[in-house]
Design an enzyme around this catalytic site. Structure first.
Site, mmCIF file in Angstrom:
data_model
loop_
_atom_site.group_PDB
_atom_site.id
_atom_site.type_symbol
_atom_site.label_atom_id
_atom_site.label_comp_id
_atom_site.label_asym_id
_atom_site.label_seq_id
_atom_site.Cartn_x
_atom_site.Cartn_y
_atom_site.Cartn_z
ATOM 1 N N HIS A 270 -9.767 1.155 4.704
ATOM 2 C CA HIS A 270 -8.500 1.451 5.385
ATOM 3 C C HIS A 270 -8.749 2.502 6.468
ATOM 4 O O HIS A 270 -9.505 3.449 6.250
ATOM 5 C CB HIS A 270 -7.442 1.941 4.389
ATOM 6 C CG HIS A 270 -6.080 1.963 4.995
ATOM 7 N ND1 HIS A 270 -5.668 2.976 5.824
ATOM 8 C CD2 HIS A 270 -5.064 1.071 4.940
ATOM 9 C CE1 HIS A 270 -4.432 2.706 6.249
ATOM 10 N NE2 HIS A 270 -4.039 1.557 5.716
ATOM 11 N N GLY B 260 2.691 -1.175 4.299
ATOM 12 C CA GLY B 260 2.740 0.238 3.908
ATOM 13 C C GLY B 260 4.179 0.672 3.696
ATOM 14 O O GLY B 260 4.764 0.465 2.629
ATOM 15 N N GLY B 261 4.785 1.245 4.731
ATOM 16 C CA GLY B 261 6.150 1.775 4.648
ATOM 17 C C GLY B 261 7.141 0.800 4.029
ATOM 18 O O GLY B 261 7.958 1.186 3.190
ATOM 19 N N ASN C 117 0.862 -1.179 0.000
ATOM 20 C CA ASN C 117 0.000 0.000 0.000
ATOM 21 C C ASN C 117 0.906 1.239 0.000
ATOM 22 O O ASN C 117 1.490 1.572 1.014
ATOM 23 C CB ASN C 117 -0.892 -0.030 1.253
ATOM 24 C CG ASN C 117 -1.739 1.216 1.396
ATOM 25 O OD1 ASN C 117 -1.836 2.024 0.475
ATOM 26 N ND2 ASN C 117 -2.356 1.379 2.564
ATOM 27 N N TRP C 118 1.009 1.862 -1.161
ATOM 28 C CA TRP C 118 1.958 2.979 -1.302
ATOM 29 C C TRP C 118 1.410 4.301 -0.764
ATOM 30 O O TRP C 118 2.106 5.319 -0.809
ATOM 31 C CB TRP C 118 2.369 3.133 -2.779
ATOM 32 C CG TRP C 118 3.109 1.947 -3.312
ATOM 33 C CD1 TRP C 118 3.556 0.868 -2.593
ATOM 34 C CD2 TRP C 118 3.513 1.707 -4.673
ATOM 35 N NE1 TRP C 118 4.190 -0.024 -3.417
ATOM 36 C CE2 TRP C 118 4.191 0.470 -4.699
ATOM 37 C CE3 TRP C 118 3.362 2.413 -5.861
ATOM 38 C CZ2 TRP C 118 4.703 -0.079 -5.864
ATOM 39 C CZ3 TRP C 118 3.885 1.874 -7.033
ATOM 40 C CH2 TRP C 118 4.560 0.644 -7.036
ATOM 41 N N LYS C 119 0.171 4.280 -0.343
ATOM 42 C CA LYS C 119 -0.470 5.487 0.218
ATOM 43 C C LYS C 119 -0.227 6.692 -0.698
ATOM 44 O O LYS C 119 -0.244 6.531 -1.921
ATOM 45 C CB LYS C 119 0.015 5.713 1.657
ATOM 46 C CG LYS C 119 -0.166 4.447 2.514
ATOM 47 C CD LYS C 119 -0.048 4.666 3.989
ATOM 48 C CE LYS C 119 -0.266 3.343 4.720
ATOM 49 N NZ LYS C 119 -0.324 3.456 6.148
ATOM 50 N N SER D 17 3.005 -2.124 10.293
ATOM 51 C CA SER D 17 4.461 -2.139 10.521
ATOM 52 C C SER D 17 5.135 -3.456 10.139
ATOM 53 O O SER D 17 6.087 -3.885 10.794
ATOM 54 C CB SER D 17 4.783 -1.811 11.983
ATOM 55 O OG SER D 17 4.274 -0.549 12.340
ATOM 56 N N GLU E 5 -6.086 -5.004 10.609
ATOM 57 C CA GLU E 5 -5.028 -4.017 10.800
ATOM 58 C C GLU E 5 -5.349 -3.152 12.022
ATOM 59 O O GLU E 5 -6.133 -2.193 11.932
ATOM 60 C CB GLU E 5 -4.907 -3.139 9.543
ATOM 61 C CG GLU E 5 -3.783 -2.138 9.650
ATOM 62 C CD GLU E 5 -3.393 -1.553 8.301
ATOM 63 O OE1 GLU E 5 -2.360 -1.970 7.771
ATOM 64 O OE2 GLU E 5 -4.122 -0.699 7.786
HETATM 65 P P1 PGA Z 1 2.569 0.309 7.591
HETATM 66 O O1 PGA Z 1 1.176 0.623 6.877
HETATM 67 O O2 PGA Z 1 3.063 -1.005 7.051
HETATM 68 O O3 PGA Z 1 3.456 1.455 7.227
HETATM 69 O O4 PGA Z 1 2.286 0.209 9.052
HETATM 70 C C1 PGA Z 1 0.241 -0.389 6.668
HETATM 71 C C2 PGA Z 1 -1.056 0.218 6.185
HETATM 72 O O5 PGA Z 1 -1.546 1.168 6.804
HETATM 73 O O6 PGA Z 1 -1.610 -0.232 5.181
#
Ligand code: PGA
Length: 266
Positions: free
Chosen positions: A103, A245-246, A16-18, A224, A175
């Site tokens: 999300h 995400g990150g 998920n590249w946001k 995370s 999540e």
């Molecule tokens: P994160 O994000 O891996 O940076 O915690 C996950 C998400 O919110 O989809």
């Protein structure tokens, strides 16, 4: 691979590249991933979810690659209409096989409700796009011992209004909001606790439908996830992959996560 019924279950890793990357950086990331994944035998699904504006070009770059498919980060709950600034399922359809809904960031920004998440998921399935349905408790709900209540209340809205067969065409993502890297202050969630929630989701599906569909449901963990901890989660019962995400913004990190998930699965 992509939008199939999960007859034989396979793991799934979703990036998920946001709103983290410019269009140019998104294309560079795709190029790097393609290079790093060349020759890697992928079982299951790897999905990347860029911002809407990058979808056509990313989809084009990945169209001949079996191993990575493309997802959107959100969709509107109506097919079309006077919704300035929104993006519809019909507009996404030529480019994506997957789409994240529910999300926590979208819920927080737009006030998206469980009912709207349900509506979006149904619309996506109707159009042949697989929803990645997110739900999780806030830090306050966790501290108030309301995690189970939160999951149950979502499933009470969701399950009776989904076709049984639709459950084989979607992914549920647990999540916990407090575990997301951008605002995490606490230690990582305990993998066993995550597994218990994944099992709870299956139990609720079994209660609403039957055991067979509960076992076939894909449930993934998000929050995370990195190359060090991915296996800790996926090796627990009932966890079929990860929403990242990150960690998905760095090609080497993401590829290591994919490899670790797959090795744990085999
Ligand atoms: P994160 O994000 O891996 O940076 O915690 C996950 C998400 O919110 O989809």
């Amino acid at each position: 691979m992509s939008y199939t019924e999960h007859m034989a279950k396979k793991p799934i890793v979703v990036g998920n590249w946001k709103m983290e990357l410019s269009h140019k950086a998104a294309l560079e990331l795709v190029r790097a991933l393609k290079k790093l994944l060349r020759g890697v035998d992928i079982i299951g699904d790897v999905v990347v979810c860029p911002s809407h504006v990058s979808l056509p070009e990313v989809a084009d770059m990945l169209k001949r690659l079996e191993s990575i498919s493309v997802g959107a980060q959100n969709v509107h709950w109506e097919e079309k209409g006077a919704w300035t600034g929104e993006v519809s399922v019909v507009q996404l359809k030529p480019f994506v096989e997957w789409c994240i809904v529910g999300h926590s960031e979208q819920r927080a920004i737009t006030g998206e409700t469980d009912e709207q998440v349900l509506q979006k998921a149904n619309l996506l399935v109707h159009h042949g796009i697989a929803p990645i349905v997110c739900v999780g408790e806030s830090a306050q709900e966790r501290d108030d011992d309301k995690t189970v209540e939160r999951i149950e209340s979502f499933m009470q809205v969701f399950l009776p209004n989904m076709d049984r067969s639709s459950l084989t065409k979607l992914v549920m993502c647990y999540e916990p909001i407090w575990a997301i890297s951008s605002h995490r202050e606490d230690p990582m969630p305990d993998p066993q606790g995550i597994s218990e929630i994944a099992m709870l989701m299956r139990k609720l599906v079994a209660r609403e439908y039957d055991q067979d569909i509960a076992e076939r449901l894909l449930v993934i963990y998000g929050g995370s996830v990195n190359r060090q901890n991915a296996s800790d989660y996926v090796q627990e019962p009932g966890i079929d992959g990860a929403l990242v995400g990150g960690g998905s913004l760095h090609p080497r990190e993401f590829v290591e996560i994919i490899k670790n998930v797959q090795e744990t699965w085999e």
